[in-house]
Write a protein that holds these residues in place. Structure first.
Motif, mmCIF file in Angstrom:
data_model
loop_
_atom_site.group_PDB
_atom_site.id
_atom_site.type_symbol
_atom_site.label_atom_id
_atom_site.label_comp_id
_atom_site.label_asym_id
_atom_site.label_seq_id
_atom_site.Cartn_x
_atom_site.Cartn_y
_atom_site.Cartn_z
ATOM 1 N N THR A 81 1.113 -0.881 -0.182
ATOM 2 C CA THR A 81 0.341 -0.611 -0.085
ATOM 3 C C THR A 81 0.871 1.122 0.018
ATOM 4 O O THR A 81 2.025 1.138 0.742
ATOM 5 C CB THR A 81 -0.897 0.049 1.252
ATOM 6 N N THR A 102 -1.815 2.711 -4.613
ATOM 7 C CA THR A 102 -2.264 1.171 -4.435
ATOM 8 C C THR A 102 -2.845 1.077 -3.321
ATOM 9 O O THR A 102 -2.219 1.471 -2.305
ATOM 10 C CB THR A 102 -0.868 0.281 -4.787
ATOM 11 N N SER A 105 -8.792 -3.050 -1.559
ATOM 12 C CA SER A 105 -10.850 -2.078 -1.522
ATOM 13 C C SER A 105 -10.658 -1.875 -0.372
ATOM 14 O O SER A 105 -10.559 -2.107 0.781
ATOM 15 C CB SER A 105 -11.023 -3.436 -1.467
ATOM 16 N N TYR A 115 -12.903 5.785 -2.048
ATOM 17 C CA TYR A 115 -11.847 6.657 -1.521
ATOM 18 C C TYR A 115 -11.867 8.227 -2.041
ATOM 19 O O TYR A 115 -12.220 7.837 -2.928
ATOM 20 C CB TYR A 115 -10.134 6.189 -1.631
ATOM 21 N N PRO A 133 -10.560 3.176 -9.428
ATOM 22 C CA PRO A 133 -9.541 2.262 -9.892
ATOM 23 C C PRO A 133 -9.148 1.489 -10.918
ATOM 24 O O PRO A 133 -9.911 1.769 -12.128
ATOM 25 C CB PRO A 133 -10.250 0.828 -8.830
ATOM 26 N N THR A 134 -8.514 0.899 -11.115
ATOM 27 C CA THR A 134 -7.973 0.154 -12.228
ATOM 28 C C THR A 134 -8.605 -1.418 -12.227
ATOM 29 O O THR A 134 -8.552 -1.476 -11.202
ATOM 30 C CB THR A 134 -6.255 0.518 -13.061
ATOM 31 N N SER A 135 -8.336 -1.386 -13.324
ATOM 32 C CA SER A 135 -8.276 -3.611 -13.206
ATOM 33 C C SER A 135 -8.407 -4.478 -12.989
ATOM 34 O O SER A 135 -7.468 -5.981 -12.397
ATOM 35 C CB SER A 135 -9.058 -3.929 -14.146
ATOM 36 N N ASP A 137 -4.662 -5.915 -9.350
ATOM 37 C CA ASP A 137 -5.806 -6.101 -8.540
ATOM 38 C C ASP A 137 -4.589 -6.807 -7.348
ATOM 39 O O ASP A 137 -3.398 -7.584 -7.566
ATOM 40 C CB ASP A 137 -5.521 -8.221 -8.126
ATOM 41 N N PRO A 139 -6.139 -2.842 -7.043
ATOM 42 C CA PRO A 139 -5.997 -1.914 -7.946
ATOM 43 C C PRO A 139 -4.908 -0.516 -7.833
ATOM 44 O O PRO A 139 -4.293 -0.774 -6.342
ATOM 45 C CB PRO A 139 -7.316 -1.299 -7.912
ATOM 46 N N THR A 140 -4.869 0.148 -8.514
ATOM 47 C CA THR A 140 -3.987 1.716 -8.511
ATOM 48 C C THR A 140 -5.263 2.779 -8.123
ATOM 49 O O THR A 140 -5.983 2.614 -9.893
ATOM 50 C CB THR A 140 -3.669 2.195 -9.605
ATOM 51 N N TRP A 141 -5.650 3.223 -7.750
ATOM 52 C CA TRP A 141 -6.505 4.506 -7.767
ATOM 53 C C TRP A 141 -5.766 5.807 -8.265
ATOM 54 O O TRP A 141 -4.682 5.860 -7.456
ATOM 55 C CB TRP A 141 -7.039 4.163 -6.171
ATOM 56 N N SER A 142 -6.811 6.045 -8.255
ATOM 57 C CA SER A 142 -6.509 7.592 -8.873
ATOM 58 C C SER A 142 -7.295 9.088 -9.173
ATOM 59 O O SER A 142 -8.547 8.486 -9.294
ATOM 60 C CB SER A 142 -5.698 8.328 -10.226
#
Length: 186
Positions: A81, A102, A105, A115, A133-135, A137, A139-142
């Protein structure tokens, strides 16, 4: 050969690289500053009517741009993380903060389903946006938070990514955060 300032005055620590077609007038409009202030703070450009692509101008900003702030984890989090905040000029003028992290969930931290990325500017308040999120696992959240032109990012502004429940409106714990200090921009 592009003209680049050796240093910028305190209130003009941001830097802008001139693109084809840019003029002092257009750049002054973009950064919401008087053209005279832009000219006086860029003495390395002897004639403001002549700009070349690649020239670098000092523009208003209390911290140097672009600026990348590592966000430190808070509390117990899964391995891997982490996040960063990228501070730059917004595409339509003003300033923007892009968050990328990164993260597990949001349910890992309780009854949360999303988030948010937030910046808290002393004496002004907070600005934030939902992260997506990206797909992968995990995911990268932005997200990107564009500030109103009346607000300026200053030292001691706090950057945070928190959990949130969009159904109840409950804000959860801060997962990663950083503070903008004099030496924190990389």
């Amino acid at each position: 050969m592009p003209r680049v300032p050796q240093n910028c005055p305190p209130a003009f620590l941001g830097r802008y690289t001139v693109l084809p077609g840019d003029t002092f007038y257009a750049i002054a409009q973009m950064f919401r500053v008087r053209i005279e202030a832009l000219a006086v703070n860029n003495p390395h450009i002897s004639n403001p009517n002549i700009l070349f692509p690649g020239d670098v101008l000092c523009v208003p900003g209390l911290i140097p741009y672009p600026c990348c702030i590592p966000l430190q984890t808070q509390g117990r989090v899964p391995f891997g993380t982490g996040g960063v905040a990228y501070i730059n000029f917004a595409p339509r003028g003003g300033q923007a903060v892009s968050f990328m992290a990164t993260l597990p969930s949001p349910t890992f931290f309780g009854n949360y389903n999303m988030y948010t990325g937030d910046i808290f500017i002393p004496d002004i308040g907070g600005f934030g946006n939902q992260m997506f999120p990206t797909s992968e696992d995990p995911p990268t959240w932005s997200t990107r938070v564009e500030l109103p032109t009346a607000a300026s990012i200053i030292l001691n502004s706090r950057l945070a990514i928190s959990t949130f429940n969009s159904l109840t409106g409950a804000t959860g714990p801060v997962i990663v955060e950083g503070i903008i200090t004099g030496g924190s921009c990389i």
